[in-house]
Design a protein around this motif. Structure first.
Motif, mmCIF file in Angstrom:
data_model
loop_
_atom_site.group_PDB
_atom_site.id
_atom_site.type_symbol
_atom_site.label_atom_id
_atom_site.label_comp_id
_atom_site.label_asym_id
_atom_site.label_seq_id
_atom_site.Cartn_x
_atom_site.Cartn_y
_atom_site.Cartn_z
ATOM 1 N N TYR A 24 44.655 51.218 29.404
ATOM 2 C CA TYR A 24 43.622 51.148 30.441
ATOM 3 C C TYR A 24 42.949 52.489 30.669
ATOM 4 O O TYR A 24 41.907 52.571 31.292
ATOM 5 N N SER B 82 33.229 40.566 30.312
ATOM 6 C CA SER B 82 33.405 39.837 31.560
ATOM 7 C C SER B 82 34.046 40.719 32.632
ATOM 8 O O SER B 82 34.194 40.311 33.777
ATOM 9 N N ASN B 83 34.453 41.909 32.245
ATOM 10 C CA ASN B 83 35.091 42.825 33.193
ATOM 11 C C ASN B 83 34.636 44.237 32.887
ATOM 12 O O ASN B 83 35.425 45.139 32.614
ATOM 13 N N GLN C 208 33.143 46.811 34.476
ATOM 14 C CA GLN C 208 33.422 48.013 35.259
ATOM 15 C C GLN C 208 34.742 48.653 34.862
ATOM 16 O O GLN C 208 34.796 49.833 34.527
ATOM 17 N N ARG C 209 35.818 47.835 34.846
ATOM 18 C CA ARG C 209 37.124 48.405 34.527
ATOM 19 C C ARG C 209 37.194 48.857 33.080
ATOM 20 O O ARG C 209 37.774 49.896 32.768
ATOM 21 N N LEU D 123 35.708 52.339 32.279
ATOM 22 C CA LEU D 123 36.484 53.526 32.650
ATOM 23 C C LEU D 123 37.061 54.175 31.405
ATOM 24 O O LEU D 123 36.872 55.371 31.154
ATOM 25 N N MET E 128 31.206 32.886 33.229
ATOM 26 C CA MET E 128 31.344 33.385 34.600
ATOM 27 C C MET E 128 29.972 33.693 35.193
ATOM 28 O O MET E 128 29.864 34.392 36.204
ATOM 29 N N TYR F 238 34.311 55.918 38.384
ATOM 30 C CA TYR F 238 33.843 54.613 38.878
ATOM 31 C C TYR F 238 32.496 54.759 39.583
ATOM 32 O O TYR F 238 31.639 53.885 39.507
ATOM 33 N N THR G 118 31.042 35.606 40.921
ATOM 34 C CA THR G 118 31.736 35.410 39.657
ATOM 35 C C THR G 118 33.119 34.850 39.934
ATOM 36 O O THR G 118 33.703 35.063 40.985
ATOM 37 N N GLU G 119 33.616 34.128 38.963
ATOM 38 C CA GLU G 119 34.916 33.486 39.117
ATOM 39 C C GLU G 119 35.527 33.330 37.733
ATOM 40 O O GLU G 119 34.796 33.216 36.744
ATOM 41 N N GLN G 120 36.843 33.350 37.671
ATOM 42 C CA GLN G 120 37.519 33.142 36.389
ATOM 43 C C GLN G 120 37.230 31.736 35.872
ATOM 44 O O GLN G 120 36.975 30.833 36.659
ATOM 45 N N ARG H 155 42.160 28.738 35.882
ATOM 46 C CA ARG H 155 42.670 28.569 37.252
ATOM 47 C C ARG H 155 43.490 27.289 37.367
ATOM 48 O O ARG H 155 44.531 27.257 37.997
ATOM 49 N N LEU I 33 50.464 43.666 35.897
ATOM 50 C CA LEU I 33 50.162 43.075 34.596
ATOM 51 C C LEU I 33 48.866 42.290 34.678
ATOM 52 O O LEU I 33 48.684 41.493 35.594
ATOM 53 N N GLU I 34 47.990 42.530 33.720
ATOM 54 C CA GLU I 34 46.752 41.752 33.675
ATOM 55 C C GLU I 34 47.069 40.362 33.141
ATOM 56 O O GLU I 34 47.789 40.210 32.158
ATOM 57 N N MET I 35 46.525 39.331 33.807
ATOM 58 C CA MET I 35 46.729 37.964 33.337
ATOM 59 C C MET I 35 45.515 37.562 32.513
ATOM 60 O O MET I 35 44.446 37.325 33.081
#
Lengths: 710, 75
Positions: free
Chosen positions: A69, A104-105, A107-108, A111, A136, A256, A273-275, A280, A498-500
């Motif tokens: 990460y 889909s992610n 911003q993170r 980094l 999403m 950030y 946004t949603e998974q 889910r 932990l990332e799922m």
């Protein structure tokens, strides 16, 4: 002159699709090894970069670096990334870094990208998972992103190999660019950091501020820095009163702040946004207090059914064919010592393990499906609290489950556990999980004593007993972890975080490759050991000290003078084996193993299997084909069934079989595991403690079982 | 009233991250995308009550232990 390969490295967050891109780039031209000096698994491969504008084709070597990460490692395998990127002299130091980013992610993921980009190595951003982003309701403007970040941005879909030619072209362009583009820094040092950086840069002749900062922050992780150099850097930290933890937090927050407007300019979102919906929905079931565990138990049951019931068809086929192949070779080759060596020694030994290829392929295939689909992360979540009770971590589930395949790679995966204490415990107990090398032993002994009847209409009795043995291994591992955790002092708190990943359909090509790779290494690695041991064993059991064997033969003939010819031949063969070097060896240790119900023949196999468990069955095959009637070749199972003990009764009684089964559940009979524990714990202390306690455990349990059952 | 933390969220409840109480833990959380100002939502609780799964900024699902979640202060 041949041009040297271009070296590139893939970097990215876990689950960003780095390994998928690696497979898409290299196809089957890849190999697995270790990074120099450490046991972190290294995947590297090559591909050919087509020339443009008259320039020649170039070969590219790709290294898939461990997922992380940030550039600051939290576990041992993540440490490899900066050890390579900060050291231009490292053999794997890349000319170009491709940062794989999950769109889909963004911003993170950015980094890590900004950190890597600041290191000054030419960087390309591979924008992956745009389909997930689209589901999403996110659209990413790659051109805008490229302008903001000042690097080439290539849209790819690693799973379908879309955009790979574009990525290759971008690599080509970056490599051929003669002048370095102006460096854009995403973090600007402040306070007294510039002065500190200046001093470090002058000291180490560095041309990059951020690399200099890395020297300051993580010089203890850099294997290329000598102790005096590290001490000097420590004194600089003191001189400037540099607060590392504070700096890291400030730097991350500052990054950030820089990233936020970039993401706002290049990503458009329609509504919240949603998974993805199915992730889910599936999580509702798979993390459910009841259904979560029920599903996990069912999946485990299916795995064991598969490796016992389904695998039995190809295994029976292989078993019969090896037997007839060996008798064919025996007839074709001229009679003599060489014939005996090849058929009774080498082929009998190899044939003993070749039949386990279907089981190993199925096992590795199923484990990789679990990892591929994203389910393994859910298992870690539902098991974390249980594992913690035993002093372990939810992440220990992966080594423990992989331990069912092989303890060596399983112990290597413990590098992702960041707490030293939890990692050590996991390493110490993983070898108790029943690995695939025990499977041959289990299969043959179970087949001898357990009928193949159906239970409740669906489960095979043999499959259930096998499940029981694996369960015993798991129970033994957890109990040992708990007991050991009472003696090994905890020095730091463990953490989970932990990332799922979203659920995905497994890439079947990759699953197939894992199966192929595991079978290949099993056959080659085990094959080498088995080949060597079979030959040694054959020599030791065909020759004896002085004329002992001839004397034994004459005695047997005399004693059996009234018996039919067949029995005389069997008695002669047995007497010869007993007086051979191997027989003497077995006789020597017989007093120790007698209380467990074993005779000297099993003793020979036990000793030989100290090298590796899979040798056991091969050894039995060799021993019994030497001592048996040499005219017709039987399968190993048939031979064991015919074997008589000293009193003329059946040798392989349930008591003996169970005692052997229990012994092999616990015994640490594997040189490779001892070696990998030595490497991972940096010394002989832990492997020796481990070897000791497991041997005592195996002996005592087998002793108890045999004495209770006979 | 004392400050609430992520570990006290109800299932489905949303909150904005305000600050962290543990310096070392905050580094890891920041790297995982838990930035002050970011919205989180409690999605699932593991069968034995710990760990929990939170949705970070609508982007992805992060699983963490209760003692880790209790270092994230929310508003």
């Amino acid at each position: 002159m041949k041009q040297e390969n271009i070296k590139i490295a893939l970097v990215g967050n876990p689950n960003a699709g780095k390994s998928t891109l690696f497979n898409a780039l290299t196809g089957l031209r890849q190999k697995t090894g270790n990074f120099p000096g450490v046991t972190v698994e290294k995947k590297s491969g090559t591909f050919r970069l087509a020339g443009s504008n008259g320039s020649a084709d170039r070969d590219v070597t790709v290294v898939d670096l461990p997922g992380t990460y940030s550039v600051y490692p939290k576990s041992a395998d993540e440490g490899v990334v900066m050890d390579i990127l900060a050291n231009p002299k490292h053999p794997d130091h890349p000319a170009v870094v491709v940062v794989v980013v999950d769109a889909s992610n963004l911003q993170r993921n950015l980094l890590l990208f900004t950190e890597i980009s600041d290191l000054g190595i030419p960087t390309i951003l591979a924008l992956n998972m745009l389909d997930v982003a689209a589901s999403m309701k996110l659209t990413v403007n790659a051109v805008q992103l490229a302008m903001q970040l000042n690097v080439p941005v290539v849209k790819i879909n690693a799973r379908t190999s879309e955009g790979i030619p574009g990525l290759q072209q971008a690599i080509r362009q970056v490599v051929e660019k003669t002048e370095k583009p102006a460096q854009k820094y995403f973090y600007v040092p402040k306070g007294n950091e510039p002065a500190l950086i200046e001093e470090v840069r002058a000291l180490h002749a560095l041309d990059n501020d951020y690399v200099a900062l890395q020297y300051v922050c993580q010089h203890d992780n850099f294997s290329f820095l000598a102790q005096p150099v590290r001490a000097k850097l420590d004194s600089l930290i003191e001189k400037y009163a540099f607060d590392e933890t504070g700096f890291l937090a400030d730097e991350t927050i500052a990054r950030y702040k820089t990233i936020k407007p970039i993401v706002e300019k290049s990503v458009k979102s329609e509504g919240a946004t949603e998974q993805p919906l199915w992730t889910r929905k599936l999580d509702k079931i798979l993390l459910h207090p009841l259904w979560g565990y029920v599903t996990f138990a069912l999946i485990l049951m299916v795995i064991f059914q598969a490796i016992f019931a389904w695998a039995s068809y190809p295994m029976d086929w292989l078993d019969e064919n090896t037997a007839s192949f060996i008798s064919w070779v025996k007839e074709v080759l001229p009679k003599g010592v060489l014939n005996d060596l090849i058929t009774d020694g080498v082929l009998a030994g190899i044939g003993g393990v070749i039949i386990f290829i279907p089981q190993i392929a199925i096992l590795f295939g199923l484990v990789s499906i679990l990892e591929e689909s994203g389910y393994m992360a859910r298992v870690m979540v539902i098991m974390d609290k249980v594992m913690r009770r035993f002093g372990l971590n939810g992440r220990s589930v992966v080594p423990l489950i992989s331990g069912v395949a092989c303890a060596v790679p399983a112990i290597m995966t413990t590098r992702s556990i960041s707490s030293r204490h939890e990692r050590l415990l996991t390493i110490l107990v993983t070898p108790i999980m029943s690995c695939s090398a025990r499977l041959p032993i289990y299969s043959i002994l179970i087949a001898l004593i357990i009928p193949s009847t159906k239970v409740l209409g669906i489960f095979n009795m043999q499959g259930l007993v096998l499940f029981g043995l694996y369960f015993l291994g798991l129970g033994g591992a957890l109990a040992s972890a708990w007991i050991l955790s009472l003696f090994i002092k905890r020095t730091e708190p463990g953490y989970f975080m932990l990332e799922m990943p979203t659920y995905k359909v497994p890439r079947w090509g990759h699953v197939g490759f894992m199966m192929y790779d595991s079978v290949k290494s099993f056959v080659l690695e085990a094959g080498k050991v088995i080949l060597a041991i079979s030959i040694i064993l054959w020599v030791l059991s065909s020759y004896g000290p002085g004329d002992h064997m001839e004397v034994a033969e004459q005695q047997a003939v005399r004693a059996m003078s009234q018996a039919p010819e067949e029995e005389v031949a069997a008695a002669v063969a047995s007497a010869r084996l007993e007086s051979s070097y191997a027989g003497n060896f077995g006789r020597f240790i017989e007093p120790v193993i007698r209380p467990l119900g074993y005779d000297w023949k099993i003793g020979i196999a036990l000793l030989a299997s100290f090298a590796a468990r899979e040798v056991f069955v091969g050894t039995m095959a060799t021993i019994y084909s030497i001592s048996g009637d040499s005219e017709d070749v039987l399968t190993v199972k048939e031979r064991l069934m015919q074997e008589k003990n000293d009193l003329g009764g059946v040798m392989y009684t349930p008591a003996v079989c169970y005692s052997l089964l229990i012994f092999y559940v616990f015994a640490m009979m594997c040189m490779s595991t001892i070696a990998v524990v030595y490497r991972e714990t940096h010394g002989w202390k832990w492997p020796l403690i481990q070897l000791g306690y497991l041997m005592v455990l195996a002996y005592v349990s087998a002793f108890a079982v045999y004495q209770l059952m006979s | 009233m004392s400050v609430r933390t992520v570990s006290q969220l109800q299932k489905g409840e949303k909150a904005i991250i305000r600050s962290f109480t543990d310096r070392v833990m905050s580094l890891k959380l920041l790297e995982m995308g838990c930035v002050p100002g970011c919205e989180v939502r409690l999605d699932a609780v593991a069968p034995l009550g710990d760990p929990i799964c939170i949705n970070v900024g609508g982007c992805y699902s992060l699983s963490l232990r209760l003692n880790e979640a209790s270092t994230i202060e929310i508003e």
